[in-house]
Design a protein around this motif. Structure first.
Motif, PDB file in Angstrom:
ATOM      1  N   ARG A 146       0.868  -1.175   0.000  1.00  0.00           N
ATOM      2  CA  ARG A 146       0.000   0.000   0.000  1.00  0.00           C
ATOM      3  C   ARG A 146       0.908   1.230   0.000  1.00  0.00           C
ATOM      4  N   PRO A 147       0.553   2.279  -0.750  1.00  0.00           N
ATOM      5  CA  PRO A 147       1.473   3.396  -0.989  1.00  0.00           C
ATOM      6  C   PRO A 147       2.173   3.961   0.240  1.00  0.00           C
ATOM      7  N   THR A 148       1.425   4.172   1.329  1.00  0.00           N
ATOM      8  CA  THR A 148       2.035   4.779   2.508  1.00  0.00           C
ATOM      9  C   THR A 148       3.066   3.852   3.138  1.00  0.00           C
ATOM     10  N   LEU A 149       2.710   2.596   3.317  1.00  0.00           N
ATOM     11  CA  LEU A 149       3.626   1.644   3.933  1.00  0.00           C
ATOM     12  C   LEU A 149       4.791   1.325   3.009  1.00  0.00           C
ATOM     13  N   TYR A 150       4.518   1.298   1.701  1.00  0.00           N
ATOM     14  CA  TYR A 150       5.602   1.008   0.767  1.00  0.00           C
ATOM     15  C   TYR A 150       6.674   2.090   0.842  1.00  0.00           C
ATOM     16  N   LYS A 151       6.251   3.326   0.857  1.00  0.00           N
ATOM     17  CA  LYS A 151       7.189   4.451   0.826  1.00  0.00           C
ATOM     18  C   LYS A 151       8.123   4.446   2.029  1.00  0.00           C
ATOM     19  N   TYR A 152       7.573   4.166   3.206  1.00  0.00           N
ATOM     20  CA  TYR A 152       8.360   4.293   4.433  1.00  0.00           C
ATOM     21  C   TYR A 152       8.952   2.966   4.926  1.00  0.00           C
ATOM     22  N   ILE A 153       8.418   1.849   4.454  1.00  0.00           N
ATOM     23  CA  ILE A 153       8.864   0.557   4.987  1.00  0.00           C
ATOM     24  C   ILE A 153       9.360  -0.374   3.886  1.00  0.00           C
ATOM     25  N   HIS A 154       8.466  -0.773   2.994  1.00  0.00           N
ATOM     26  CA  HIS A 154       8.799  -1.863   2.067  1.00  0.00           C
ATOM     27  C   HIS A 154       9.751  -1.438   0.948  1.00  0.00           C
ATOM     28  N   ARG A 156      12.548  -0.172   1.099  1.00  0.00           N
ATOM     29  CA  ARG A 156      13.926  -0.536   1.406  1.00  0.00           C
ATOM     30  C   ARG A 156      14.278  -1.898   0.807  1.00  0.00           C
ATOM     31  N   HIS A 157      13.366  -2.841   0.914  1.00  0.00           N
ATOM     32  CA  HIS A 157      13.619  -4.166   0.352  1.00  0.00           C
ATOM     33  C   HIS A 157      13.746  -4.094  -1.171  1.00  0.00           C
ATOM     34  N   HIS A 158      12.980  -3.204  -1.792  1.00  0.00           N
ATOM     35  CA  HIS A 158      12.979  -3.093  -3.246  1.00  0.00           C
ATOM     36  C   HIS A 158      14.104  -2.211  -3.776  1.00  0.00           C
ATOM     37  N   GLU A 159      15.005  -1.759  -2.896  1.00  0.00           N
ATOM     38  CA  GLU A 159      16.203  -1.074  -3.387  1.00  0.00           C
ATOM     39  C   GLU A 159      17.006  -2.007  -4.287  1.00  0.00           C
ATOM     40  N   TRP A 160      16.896  -3.299  -4.014  1.00  0.00           N
ATOM     41  CA  TRP A 160      17.523  -4.303  -4.882  1.00  0.00           C
ATOM     42  C   TRP A 160      16.556  -4.606  -6.021  1.00  0.00           C
ATOM     43  N   THR A 161      16.679  -3.860  -7.120  1.00  0.00           N
ATOM     44  CA  THR A 161      15.798  -4.134  -8.265  1.00  0.00           C
ATOM     45  C   THR A 161      16.172  -5.452  -8.929  1.00  0.00           C
ATOM     46  N   VAL A 162      17.452  -5.830  -8.795  1.00  0.00           N
ATOM     47  CA  VAL A 162      17.893  -7.155  -9.214  1.00  0.00           C
ATOM     48  C   VAL A 162      18.456  -7.828  -7.957  1.00  0.00           C
ATOM     49  N   PRO A 163      17.610  -8.524  -7.208  1.00  0.00           N
ATOM     50  CA  PRO A 163      18.029  -9.037  -5.899  1.00  0.00           C
ATOM     51  C   PRO A 163      19.040 -10.176  -6.003  1.00  0.00           C
ATOM     52  N   ILE A 164      19.792 -10.354  -4.931  1.00  0.00           N
ATOM     53  CA  ILE A 164      20.650 -11.528  -4.761  1.00  0.00           C
ATOM     54  C   ILE A 164      20.142 -12.285  -3.542  1.00  0.00           C
ATOM     55  N   ALA A 165      20.631 -13.481  -3.353  1.00  0.00           N
ATOM     56  CA  ALA A 165      20.062 -14.381  -2.349  1.00  0.00           C
ATOM     57  C   ALA A 165      19.983 -13.751  -0.960  1.00  0.00           C
ATOM     58  N   ILE A 166      21.117 -13.232  -0.450  1.00  0.00           N
ATOM     59  CA  ILE A 166      21.111 -12.757   0.936  1.00  0.00           C
ATOM     60  C   ILE A 166      20.331 -11.469   1.119  1.00  0.00           C
ATOM     61  N   ILE A 169      16.437 -10.894   3.348  1.00  0.00           N
ATOM     62  CA  ILE A 169      15.996 -10.265   4.598  1.00  0.00           C
ATOM     63  C   ILE A 169      16.548  -8.853   4.738  1.00  0.00           C
ATOM     64  N   TYR A 170      16.998  -8.265   3.621  1.00  0.00           N
ATOM     65  CA  TYR A 170      17.336  -6.843   3.655  1.00  0.00           C
ATOM     66  C   TYR A 170      16.033  -6.065   3.594  1.00  0.00           C
ATOM     67  N   SER A 171      15.619  -5.548   4.731  1.00  0.00           N
ATOM     68  CA  SER A 171      14.316  -4.890   4.813  1.00  0.00           C
ATOM     69  C   SER A 171      14.268  -4.014   6.061  1.00  0.00           C
ATOM     70  N   HIS A 172      13.266  -3.184   6.123  1.00  0.00           N
ATOM     71  CA  HIS A 172      12.997  -2.393   7.328  1.00  0.00           C
ATOM     72  C   HIS A 172      12.678  -3.364   8.468  1.00  0.00           C
ATOM     73  N   PRO A 173      13.150  -3.081   9.707  1.00  0.00           N
ATOM     74  CA  PRO A 173      12.867  -4.004  10.821  1.00  0.00           C
ATOM     75  C   PRO A 173      11.388  -4.298  11.019  1.00  0.00           C
ATOM     76  N   ILE A 174      10.535  -3.302  10.776  1.00  0.00           N
ATOM     77  CA  ILE A 174       9.088  -3.532  10.918  1.00  0.00           C
ATOM     78  C   ILE A 174       8.623  -4.569   9.907  1.00  0.00           C
ATOM     79  N   GLU A 175       9.111  -4.454   8.679  1.00  0.00           N
ATOM     80  CA  GLU A 175       8.753  -5.449   7.668  1.00  0.00           C
ATOM     81  C   GLU A 175       9.276  -6.825   8.050  1.00  0.00           C
TER      82      GLU A 175
END
Length: 234
Positions: A146-154, A156-166, A169-175
């Motif tokens: 959802r836009p509000t939660l994505y902007k402030y929380i999720h 961070r996880h999507h900073e990896w547009t091409v993710p690698i395995a480890i 769990i790179y994410s905001h602690p709340i997520e």
């Protein structure tokens, strides 16, 4: 399935002896549930994750390149090193979460016996855990988009547009708490699972999420990373 049951029964006494040793090592149900779970999940994550990371950093062994869905197989070490502190912080959150989980399981009345459950019981519980986990993860993950939660929380996880395995769990602690840790609780409270099943299922889930984020599509793996890569890009 019959083959798995055969090997389970053949290894029964060996597995039981190993579990008895583990129980003696930790000395109490609390230590087994909290510290044991933390040690097992952390070691498993970094052991398996390091194998993937070696490939992501070096492109070796070369035979894995044919399974990669990416045009380039290597990432700079600086990019990986930058996100490791966040992942370590998230894993440390397993300790307070494990304490709460233990007392919830005690309240529910879980199987705290020293005898390992039967193959049929383990298989049945793994099916239920898979089913419930998928439902809970789907809705918690959808909420995070959802836009509000994505902007402030999720985001961070999507900073990896091409993710690698480890980066799994790179994410905001709340997520991490909401979408990676709490999703395990409902099915275990429903079934009152033995701690060995908790460890087994958690390690299976870790292996799946590492592969899903790896960009490596091994033959016969149940979850292809291609869809999840598309999800990160878009």
């Amino acid at each position: 399935m019959l083959n798995f049951q055969y090997y389970w029964e053949e290894c029964g006494s060996f597995l039981q002896d190993q579990w008895n040793s583990v129980c003696e090592l930790f000395g109490s149900d609390f230590a087994l549930a909290v510290w044991g779970s933390f040690i097992v999940t952390t070691l498993f994550y970094w052991t398996v994750g390091s194998c993937y990371t070696f490939f992501h950093l070096t492109g070796k062994p070369k035979f894995m390149q044919k399974y990669s869905i990416h045009d380039t197989n290597t990432v700079p070490f600086s990019q990986v090193w930058k996100v490791i502190p966040q992942m370590i912080m998230n894993q440390l959150l397993i300790i307070p979460s494990g304490i709460i989980f233990y007392y919830l399981m005690v309240w529910r009345g879980y199987d705290s016996g020293k005898t390992l459950p039967s193959f049929q019981r383990v298989f049945f519980e793994l099916v239920i855990h898979t089913f419930v986990n998928e439902i809970v993860f789907y809705y918690t993950h959808r909420i995070l988009h959802r836009p509000t939660l994505y902007k402030y929380i999720h985001k961070r996880h999507h900073e990896w547009t091409v993710p690698i395995a480890i980066s799994a769990i790179y994410s905001h602690p709340i997520e991490h708490i909401l979408s990676n840790v709490l999703i395990f609780v409902p099915s275990f409270l429903i079934l009152g699972s033995h701690m060995s099943v908790v460890w087994l299922w958690t390690c299976m889930a870790i292996s799946f999420t590492l592969n899903t984020h790896s960009g490596i599509n091994f033959p016969f793996t149940p979850l292809s990373p291609e869809f999840h890569d598309y999800h990160h890009i878009k």
